[in-house]
Design an enzyme around this catalytic site. Structure first.
Site, short mmCIF file in Angstrom:
data_model
loop_
_atom_site.label_atom_id
_atom_site.label_comp_id
_atom_site.label_asym_id
_atom_site.label_seq_id
_atom_site.Cartn_x
_atom_site.Cartn_y
_atom_site.Cartn_z
N ASP A 68 -27.53 75.11 -44.49
CA ASP A 68 -28.24 76.05 -43.61
C ASP A 68 -28.40 77.40 -44.30
O ASP A 68 -29.44 78.06 -44.15
CB ASP A 68 -27.47 76.22 -42.30
N HIS A 95 -23.42 68.21 -35.49
CA HIS A 95 -24.42 67.28 -36.01
C HIS A 95 -23.91 65.85 -36.03
O HIS A 95 -24.70 64.92 -36.17
CB HIS A 95 -24.83 67.69 -37.43
N GLU A 105 -23.81 81.12 -41.94
CA GLU A 105 -24.87 80.25 -42.46
C GLU A 105 -26.26 80.85 -42.30
O GLU A 105 -27.27 80.15 -42.44
CB GLU A 105 -24.80 78.86 -41.82
N ARG A 160 -15.27 70.66 -35.27
CA ARG A 160 -16.40 71.58 -35.25
C ARG A 160 -17.12 71.39 -33.92
O ARG A 160 -17.61 70.30 -33.61
CB ARG A 160 -17.38 71.33 -36.41
#
Length: 263
Positions: A178, A46, A152, A71
């Site tokens: 999430d 993200h 998640e 990530r």
């Protein structure tokens, strides 16, 4: 390569805080790496980080002292290997919802016979100060690097034991925002949702029982102690945007207060 690894520190029971880096600028990453965090996570899912920015930001993290974590984007298990080759110590893979996802992630993270990671550690060895010809690196990296699979979704929760049982998966990382969306079936986003805390605790308990690590993103830093008691040992806190906002607001308020005191 003698320094204590992130995994060793987590196993010893330390509560480790990682900054979250979304801005793909090494100078910003370097500044964040010097704020006192134990690790810095470069977010490609993200956040704005790309392969090139990860390549250039990892040494900025190392120079500041923290452990470098990346990530990767959803399903980009090839990037897991590249992140390690760039010098990352830990890789977080989002949306690991199937056993096949976990196996593919582990395969990309570990050298044979445990996984299928190919050889190409020149950059990582240089950045780590490795002095050998590669043999020592090959023999130690499977235990010195961490593969954290994100839990998640309800699907991932249902097979958490199986994910943790995959050889080469070193632990799990919970994304509570999430997870709250999944938990409420799309009705609400609330990373501190009380109704899901029992499930959050269950994930940590499963990781601990498997002899593996548990990490979590903390939107509210005040919950770190509670999650530590559950078994979590690595906590991601905010992002550069939050650090800038909190710092700026503090400075602005002090300036306003000083003006009012002189009025």
């Amino acid at each position: 390569m003698a320094e204590t690894t992130l995994g060793q520190r987590m196993a010893a029971g330390e509560a480790l805080l990682t900054a979250w880096s979304s801005i793909p600028e090494p100078l910003t990453t370097e500044a964040v790496a010097r704020l006192g965090f134990d690790a810095v996570t470069l977010d490609m899912q993200h956040g704005g980080h790309s392969e090139e920015s990860v390549l250039r930001a990892v040494p900025a993290v190392r120079m500041g002292g923290p452990h470098p974590i990346v990530r990767i984007p959803v399903g980009r298990f090839d990037m897991a290997s590249r992140a390690l080759d760039f010098g990352a110590e830990c890789v977080i893979a989002p949306m690991v919802n199937t056993i096949e996802d976990a196996r593919r992630f582990a395969a990309a993270m570990k050298y044979p016979p445990l996984g299928e990671r190919s050889w190409g550690a020149t950059i990582a060895m240089l950045r780590s100060g490795a002095a050998d010809d590669g043999q020592g690196w090959l023999q130690t990296q499977n235990t010195r690097t961490l593969a954290l699979a994100m839990i998640e979704t309800r699907e991932a929760l249902a097979i958490a034991d199986d994910i943790l049982a995959v050889d080469g998966i070193d632990g799990v990382f919970v994304g509570p925002s999430d997870f709250s969306i999944a938990w409420t079936r799309g009705a609400r986003i609330d990373p501190s949702l009380e109704d899901m805390m029992e499930a959050i605790a269950l994930i940590a308990a499963k990781a601990t029982a498997a002899g593996k690590h548990a990490a979590i993103y903390m939107v509210d830093p005040a919950l770190v102690g509670r999650c530590y008691a559950m078994g979590y040992r690595l906590f991601a806190l905010g992002s550069e945007y939050g650090y800038l906002a909190h710092g700026a607001l503090g400075f602005i308020q002090k300036a306003r207060d000083s003006l009012e005191s002189k009025a």
